[in-house]
Design an enzyme around this catalytic site. Sequence first.
Site, PDB file in Angstrom:
ATOM      1  N   GLU A 168       6.970   6.125  46.489  1.00 24.31           N
ATOM      2  CA  GLU A 168       5.791   6.942  46.796  1.00 24.31           C
ATOM      3  C   GLU A 168       4.887   6.959  45.568  1.00 24.31           C
ATOM      4  OE1 GLU A 168       3.652  11.025  46.919  1.00 24.31           O
ATOM      5  OE2 GLU A 168       5.080  10.300  45.446  1.00 24.31           O
ATOM      6  N   ASP A 204       9.867  10.116  44.892  1.00 22.73           N
ATOM      7  CA  ASP A 204       8.658  10.877  44.602  1.00 22.73           C
ATOM      8  C   ASP A 204       8.073  10.454  43.256  1.00 22.73           C
ATOM      9  OD1 ASP A 204       7.179  13.449  45.533  1.00 22.73           O
ATOM     10  OD2 ASP A 204       7.605  13.836  43.409  1.00 22.73           O
TER      11      ASP A 204
END
Lengths: 654, 654
Positions: free
Chosen positions: A412, A383
């Site tokens: 990401e 993330d």
Amino acid sequence: MTKRTEGRRRVVIEAVKPQIDGGLFPIKRIVDDKVMVEADVFADGHDSLFCMLKYRKEEDGEWIETPMQLVVNDRWRGEFTVHELGRYLYTVEAWVDRFKSWRGDFVKRVEAGQEVSVELKAGAELIKEASNRAQGGDARRLQEWAGALRKEGKNGSRSSSLVLDDEMARLIEKYPDRRFSTVYAKELIVVVDRKQARFSTWYEMFPRSCAVEPGKHATFRDCERRLDYIASMGFDVLYLPPVHPIGRSHRKGKNNVVGCGRDDPGSPWAIGSEQGGHKSIHPQLGTLDDFKRLIAKAAQYGIETALDIAFQCSPDHPYVKDHPGWFRWRPDGTIQYAENPPKKYQDIYPINFEIEDWPDLWQELKSVILFWIEQGIRMFRVDNPHTKPFVFWEKVIREVKKEYPDVIFLSEAFTRPKVMYRLAKLGFTQSYTYFTWRNTKAELTDYFTELTQTEVRDHFRPHLWPNTPDILAEYLQTGGRPAFMTRLVLAATLGANYGIYGPAYELCENRPIEAGSEEYLNSEKYEIKHWDLNSPHSLKEFIGRVNRIRKENSALHSDWSLRFHPVDNDQIICYSKRVEDPVNGILIVVNLDPHHVQAGWTDLSMDALGLGTHQPYQVRDLLTGAQYQWQGARNYVRLDPQAVPAHIFSVGYR
Amino acid sequence: MTKRTEGRRRVVIEAVKPQIDGGLFPIKRIVDDKVMVEADVFADGHDSLFCMLKYRKEEDGEWIETPMQLVVNDRWRGEFTVHELGRYLYTVEAWVDRFKSWRGDFVKRVEAGQEVSVELKAGAELIKEASNRAQGGDARRLQEWAGALRKEGKNGSRSSSLVLDDEMARLIEKYPDRRFSTVYAKELIVVVDRKQARFSTWYEMFPRSCAVEPGKHATFRDCERRLDYIASMGFDVLYLPPVHPIGRSHRKGKNNVVGCGRDDPGSPWAIGSEQGGHKSIHPQLGTLDDFKRLIAKAAQYGIETALDIAFQCSPDHPYVKDHPGWFRWRPDGTIQYAENPPKKYQDIYPINFEIEDWPDLWQELKSVILFWIEQGIRMFRVDNPHTKPFVFWEKVIREVKKEYPDVIFLSEAFTRPKVMYRLAKLGFTQSYTYFTWRNTKAELTDYFTELTQTEVRDHFRPHLWPNTPDILAEYLQTGGRPAFMTRLVLAATLGANYGIYGPAYELCENRPIEAGSEEYLNSEKYEIKHWDLNSPHSLKEFIGRVNRIRKENSALHSDWSLRFHPVDNDQIICYSKRVEDPVNGILIVVNLDPHHVQAGWTDLSMDALGLGTHQPYQVRDLLTGAQYQWQGARNYVRLDPQAVPAHIFSVGYR
């Protein structure tokens, strides 16, 4: 080598490719790939050269060598195969091949009818020198050859059959004089991953929404019952948002409101509570054993489980108490929560990497990854990696993969292009892309040409997401069910790696929280959802068909063969992928207009399809089963978004 | 910096340009050039950065710094000026600008109406830290500023005028926290040459052919009398083939025949006799003093003398006796003469660089260059550099230019492109090109686009020769006088550096030794010529005019501004060069067909010409004086090769 040899190194080696940023970063391949290496190699004068590609596993001492061939204009090419996971090194070595130079000149002299007795003696000397470098039978045979040449070198010789003996030439090639060879200054690196690094089909799902009973917080046991459904759609990776305890302080309510009700479950990305942090399981989901049972069950379906690595903490995370120095303190004695001014995320504390004792922090964060690896996880979706220092990822990924070379890290990072590329270079195995916002033919063509036909492809493996829990793209909001079909086909065929966030996707959930926003209305990030998986509008069967086509057609297992073909209608995009051995060619035609029927004429590159210019060939639509007899580049296509907005043609080869 | 700082370096610096082969070789500039440097600079997160370009003379210790500006997409740009000859280093340093980050966020908070009292205190802390890095008045002012901010930071503050004080922002910028700055890993190099490296007009001439009396071997005194003629044509460099004693053994006769008559003078490239070698003057030309007198006289005409460096020996060269180890010995006890099988050059021994005592050999060859430098020579045309090791040139040029940074080395390497580029990279100041054989519009456009619009231009300075004593190009053989005019205009305007071999050129000498050969009939390499300089067919006046145009128009003093413009006739090529400050624009139109009148319509890039799309403008043909009123991109051109096959237009700017 002494310094005395420096002045005698005549060969130069330049422009070795593939090479990323001057060799600062590795290229990426998967197991059993061929690595094709090219280099400009030349010396002063006109001598023949010998050019050797050298490679080895990083931890092995010995180079393996394979000769390179001259292509054209001083460009040489060679290749080697990477059979094992991990890191390989490669470089190039080259030297003046005195015997070959002599033999080439000798042939020209003979052809010109010149007297060659002295040349024969010179050649004999070269062979004699080679015999000194050889042993045993080879040495003896070379000596005999030299002797024979010397004998032929009587005054007045004008030819010699012995010089052109190919077997002897091969023999002498085994014993080159490499004292003054040039070795390319850099040892370049290949990181070899497993096949799934290049080809994978992801399904993102909130485990807490899997309960049979509406409104109830699901457990991992509930998730097990969802596996059959996921497998039936053909996904081979189940990606779970964070499964850790969720903080209470400043927990967000439905639709991200500040302050929450008693039953609001909070965002899974607000990690940590008194029940534990990044190495714990959220109790409402079950136990660590339940988790391990789920990933074992998934594996039985051929589904690998991917975990979310989100290095940030809720205010209740144990780190906050145990390591207050890992956070940024404000002058008022509070900890700085996450912000992107003027936006505030009070339920999340970012970790402060700008601290004196960063080595301890890094060590702990690495231990989180290792912990989950020990539980059986080998895929991580990371993330927001672009909000942590690059050097951190570089070191952590390097160290983890040294021990576990099968681990896959998906970056990401939806941010600026150079930042995304840097993360790929420094070690991320796969990367989120701008696909999510590339909708027109020009946008898709430009972007995927950059990703698949430039040097970017050596380090950046695209992973395509038409939606995520954070992003309900505008095209999906307005295009209805056809838009979801179109974007799915594009993602599944433009990218060998792609994923969807479901069941929102297959159920065509398209309501934004407000016009102009990409945030879902009643986002699953802040509440438990109950999805009607059996809705007649579900795309589950369509998705299953597309994923089956992916699985069965090796052309769709990689991206480098992607080629775009012109169509005389800007609403229709056409592209192909094709691999050899065994040959498999797929031609995709997509109507990008979700509202209207569109038709046009293709102008196919027959070469890219591996077909002759005027050859008739069959294309079979793997989505509908329809077959067409085509010929040449120009063919008519017509796509109705209310039926199926795309063709995925299998191209027939005899 | 301790290793403890490594984990806190958040900024990365990539893709610094200009940069050749990963910084292995220097870029080239001339005195007073601006060096524009670009780099990708970014960090994790969203902080503001400060990016600094650093440069210095190589021998100086101190970096000079100049801030870079963000262009777009993480690309930063800065520039510095190189005022002195020699080598400069440059690199980039960047750091997170915490004050600027804070100030940017602060503004957003205020705009959103947020409460900012804690933020004001945080800002005061940053300013306080900066004050600790400052001294005297600056430190005091920063402290006062911090104090004022702290006072404003009362509970409930929603704004502050003090934060936006630009003068204070500039002050704090002087005292950045650079503890965790990133310095680009490489120090890149610029070699700064004098102006003549970029703009020079060469005339190659055999001094022995300058006698007034036909058939007589001329002296340097005769050459002095030729200077007025050369200067009248506007040349500023007189390049002399080797002026050293010529060998007797195997001396070639007229037209390169084996064996020669008593009076055959031999090739000047068969260097060395009992009268001396590379540091001696051929007695028939005069003495060393005569030579020095010639170059002094030439200087009075604004003409610099360039000498030929041809590292090869006649069999009679003193080196052969004194250093037999510097040559290649054959098994029959003879020395290997020059060959390119089946061709033989018995009058020349190549030097064997593949020897144990190469350092002695290199030392001696370098001393040859230094010898002529001491006699006043600063320009060398190097014969066949591609047949000597690259490392040799790299070291010798480096060492010579360290002592004499004004020396110019011209590489006469007509060989494969990568070899030619390598020689330029390793240090040659100027380079022969393929211009000699590029005749069609497509060939010229492609080649000069590569030379002037790609990264090649940073290291490779083209020097254009329409003919040489070795090369009578086929186009000149067949195209008559118009061909000589055409090729002269092309050379003089496509290349800021160009030269001709005269008087063969201006007298349009075009007879080859045989059909299909580029060798001159009765080549001046093997005999003394007597040229009729007053021939009515001579191009001397035309050449003088073209060279005057070159001198007077600064657009023609460099190559990077070159742009090609379409013309709807493949026999007409059109291109422009343009510089600013003061503005000077030249538009060249050439008829490439020496046999027929050609006409066509231009499609000018008004942008490249610095003109508005529909603007009327005047073009004046500097060759004929004719003036035309043009408008926009489309204009009619017509060129008669029997009159003048080219326009060299001055573009009128208001």
